[in-house]
Design a protein around this motif. Sequence first.
Motif, PDB file in Angstrom:
ATOM      1  N   LYS A  22       5.456  -5.241   6.011  1.00  0.00           N
ATOM      2  CA  LYS A  22       6.276  -5.407   4.810  1.00  0.00           C
ATOM      3  C   LYS A  22       7.430  -4.412   4.791  1.00  0.00           C
ATOM      4  CE  LYS A  22       4.305  -5.808   0.834  1.00  0.00           C
ATOM      5  NZ  LYS A  22       3.396  -5.578  -0.313  1.00  0.00           N
ATOM      6  N   GLU A  23       7.156  -3.174   5.121  1.00  0.00           N
ATOM      7  CA  GLU A  23       8.209  -2.159   5.150  1.00  0.00           C
ATOM      8  C   GLU A  23       9.238  -2.450   6.233  1.00  0.00           C
ATOM      9  OE1 GLU A  23       6.568   1.767   5.373  1.00  0.00           O
ATOM     10  OE2 GLU A  23       5.502   1.551   3.470  1.00  0.00           O
ATOM     11  N   LYS A  24       8.784  -2.869   7.396  1.00  0.00           N
ATOM     12  CA  LYS A  24       9.681  -3.146   8.522  1.00  0.00           C
ATOM     13  C   LYS A  24      10.697  -4.243   8.186  1.00  0.00           C
ATOM     14  CE  LYS A  24       9.647  -4.527  13.373  1.00  0.00           C
ATOM     15  NZ  LYS A  24       8.813  -4.837  14.552  1.00  0.00           N
ATOM     16  N   TYR A  25      10.256  -5.286   7.472  1.00  0.00           N
ATOM     17  CA  TYR A  25      11.120  -6.440   7.198  1.00  0.00           C
ATOM     18  C   TYR A  25      11.613  -6.491   5.757  1.00  0.00           C
ATOM     19  CZ  TYR A  25       9.647  -8.025  11.752  1.00  0.00           C
ATOM     20  OH  TYR A  25       9.412  -8.105  13.101  1.00  0.00           O
ATOM     21  N   GLY A  26      11.304  -5.493   4.950  1.00  0.00           N
ATOM     22  CA  GLY A  26      11.754  -5.474   3.569  1.00  0.00           C
ATOM     23  C   GLY A  26      11.140  -6.578   2.727  1.00  0.00           C
ATOM     24  N   ILE A  27       9.903  -6.908   3.011  1.00  0.00           N
ATOM     25  CA  ILE A  27       9.198  -7.976   2.298  1.00  0.00           C
ATOM     26  C   ILE A  27       8.540  -7.383   1.059  1.00  0.00           C
ATOM     27  CG2 ILE A  27       7.290  -9.611   2.452  1.00  0.00           C
ATOM     28  CD1 ILE A  27       7.828  -9.672   5.507  1.00  0.00           C
ATOM     29  N   SER A  28       8.717  -8.064  -0.084  1.00  0.00           N
ATOM     30  CA  SER A  28       8.100  -7.567  -1.316  1.00  0.00           C
ATOM     31  C   SER A  28       6.688  -8.098  -1.500  1.00  0.00           C
ATOM     32  CB  SER A  28       8.959  -7.922  -2.523  1.00  0.00           C
ATOM     33  OG  SER A  28       9.090  -9.321  -2.626  1.00  0.00           O
ATOM     34  N   SER A  29       6.427  -9.322  -1.057  1.00  0.00           N
ATOM     35  CA  SER A  29       5.076  -9.863  -1.173  1.00  0.00           C
ATOM     36  C   SER A  29       4.775 -10.750   0.028  1.00  0.00           C
ATOM     37  CB  SER A  29       4.910 -10.655  -2.467  1.00  0.00           C
ATOM     38  OG  SER A  29       5.699 -11.817  -2.434  1.00  0.00           O
ATOM     39  N   ILE A  30       3.529 -10.704   0.445  1.00  0.00           N
ATOM     40  CA  ILE A  30       3.077 -11.553   1.548  1.00  0.00           C
ATOM     41  C   ILE A  30       1.610 -11.886   1.325  1.00  0.00           C
ATOM     42  CG2 ILE A  30       2.455  -9.635   3.073  1.00  0.00           C
ATOM     43  CD1 ILE A  30       3.564 -11.410   5.405  1.00  0.00           C
ATOM     44  N   SER A  31       1.251 -13.134   1.601  1.00  0.00           N
ATOM     45  CA  SER A  31      -0.132 -13.592   1.494  1.00  0.00           C
ATOM     46  C   SER A  31      -0.562 -14.149   2.838  1.00  0.00           C
ATOM     47  CB  SER A  31      -0.265 -14.689   0.437  1.00  0.00           C
ATOM     48  OG  SER A  31       0.100 -14.198  -0.815  1.00  0.00           O
ATOM     49  N   ILE A  32      -1.822 -13.946   3.152  1.00  0.00           N
ATOM     50  CA  ILE A  32      -2.378 -14.401   4.423  1.00  0.00           C
ATOM     51  C   ILE A  32      -3.604 -15.249   4.127  1.00  0.00           C
ATOM     52  CG2 ILE A  32      -3.400 -13.682   6.602  1.00  0.00           C
ATOM     53  CD1 ILE A  32      -1.939 -10.990   6.214  1.00  0.00           C
ATOM     54  N   GLU A  33      -3.697 -16.389   4.815  1.00  0.00           N
ATOM     55  CA  GLU A  33      -4.852 -17.267   4.664  1.00  0.00           C
ATOM     56  C   GLU A  33      -5.391 -17.596   6.048  1.00  0.00           C
ATOM     57  OE1 GLU A  33      -5.884 -21.765   3.014  1.00  0.00           O
ATOM     58  OE2 GLU A  33      -3.880 -20.943   2.753  1.00  0.00           O
ATOM     59  N   SER A  34      -6.677 -17.534   6.193  1.00  0.00           N
ATOM     60  CA  SER A  34      -7.299 -17.854   7.469  1.00  0.00           C
ATOM     61  C   SER A  34      -8.604 -18.580   7.216  1.00  0.00           C
ATOM     62  CB  SER A  34      -7.558 -16.570   8.261  1.00  0.00           C
ATOM     63  OG  SER A  34      -8.206 -16.852   9.478  1.00  0.00           O
ATOM     64  N   ASN A  35      -8.729 -19.755   7.811  1.00  0.00           N
ATOM     65  CA  ASN A  35      -9.997 -20.471   7.729  1.00  0.00           C
ATOM     66  C   ASN A  35     -10.305 -21.079   9.093  1.00  0.00           C
ATOM     67  OD1 ASN A  35      -8.845 -23.182   7.842  1.00  0.00           O
ATOM     68  ND2 ASN A  35      -8.169 -22.825   5.751  1.00  0.00           N
ATOM     69  N   PHE A  41       0.718 -17.800   6.591  1.00  0.00           N
ATOM     70  CA  PHE A  41       1.240 -16.667   5.834  1.00  0.00           C
ATOM     71  C   PHE A  41       2.464 -17.126   5.065  1.00  0.00           C
ATOM     72  CE2 PHE A  41       3.302 -16.413   9.968  1.00  0.00           C
ATOM     73  CZ  PHE A  41       4.638 -16.178   9.652  1.00  0.00           C
ATOM     74  N   HIS A  42       2.653 -16.561   3.892  1.00  0.00           N
ATOM     75  CA  HIS A  42       3.857 -16.867   3.119  1.00  0.00           C
ATOM     76  C   HIS A  42       4.214 -15.644   2.295  1.00  0.00           C
ATOM     77  CE1 HIS A  42       1.363 -17.796  -0.478  1.00  0.00           C
ATOM     78  NE2 HIS A  42       0.558 -18.344   0.407  1.00  0.00           N
ATOM     79  N   GLY A  43       5.494 -15.523   2.001  1.00  0.00           N
ATOM     80  CA  GLY A  43       5.951 -14.367   1.257  1.00  0.00           C
ATOM     81  C   GLY A  43       7.392 -14.512   0.824  1.00  0.00           C
ATOM     82  N   SER A  44       7.936 -13.393   0.325  1.00  0.00           N
ATOM     83  CA  SER A  44       9.315 -13.408  -0.141  1.00  0.00           C
ATOM     84  C   SER A  44       9.894 -12.006  -0.130  1.00  0.00           C
ATOM     85  CB  SER A  44       9.401 -13.988  -1.559  1.00  0.00           C
ATOM     86  OG  SER A  44       8.857 -13.076  -2.493  1.00  0.00           O
ATOM     87  N   HIS A  45      11.198 -11.980  -0.314  1.00  0.00           N
ATOM     88  CA  HIS A  45      11.956 -10.735  -0.435  1.00  0.00           C
ATOM     89  C   HIS A  45      12.413 -10.628  -1.883  1.00  0.00           C
ATOM     90  CE1 HIS A  45      12.209 -10.350   3.962  1.00  0.00           C
ATOM     91  NE2 HIS A  45      12.353 -11.663   3.950  1.00  0.00           N
ATOM     92  N   GLY A  46      11.536 -10.189  -2.767  1.00  0.00           N
ATOM     93  CA  GLY A  46      11.888 -10.057  -4.177  1.00  0.00           C
ATOM     94  C   GLY A  46      12.197 -11.372  -4.856  1.00  0.00           C
ATOM     95  N   GLY A  47      11.478 -12.427  -4.498  1.00  0.00           N
ATOM     96  CA  GLY A  47      11.706 -13.730  -5.117  1.00  0.00           C
ATOM     97  C   GLY A  47      12.795 -14.540  -4.448  1.00  0.00           C
ATOM     98  N   LYS A  48      13.454 -13.979  -3.445  1.00  0.00           N
ATOM     99  CA  LYS A  48      14.501 -14.681  -2.692  1.00  0.00           C
ATOM    100  C   LYS A  48      14.068 -14.755  -1.234  1.00  0.00           C
ATOM    101  CE  LYS A  48      18.034 -12.721  -5.670  1.00  0.00           C
ATOM    102  NZ  LYS A  48      19.186 -11.866  -5.748  1.00  0.00           N
ATOM    103  N   GLY A  49      14.610 -15.696  -0.524  1.00  0.00           N
ATOM    104  CA  GLY A  49      14.315 -15.792   0.902  1.00  0.00           C
ATOM    105  C   GLY A  49      12.841 -16.037   1.169  1.00  0.00           C
TER     106      GLY A  49
END
Length: 71
Positions: A22-35, A41-49
């Motif tokens: 997250k710090e490396k790419y400036g990501i504000s939120s990320i979720s991971i799913e594994s089954n 994985f999905h995420g965003s940069h402060g609600g954008k991108g």
Amino acid sequence: MAEFNSLEEDMIKVFKEVHRVKEKYGISSISIESNKYLERFHGSHGGKGNFMGEREHRYAIDSERHFMQVK
């Protein structure tokens, strides 16, 4: 309870790596799913991108298989 304590130790390592990414790419939120059949994985940069990637494995987990960009 012993399983949880052992699992917690491993998950702390996983989340340390998540925070590093997250710090490396400036990501504000990320979720991971594994089954059994899908990793996503999905995420965003402060609600954008917003972004999402996933890979499917029908018969066996293939850790070398690349993720496809979904969003």
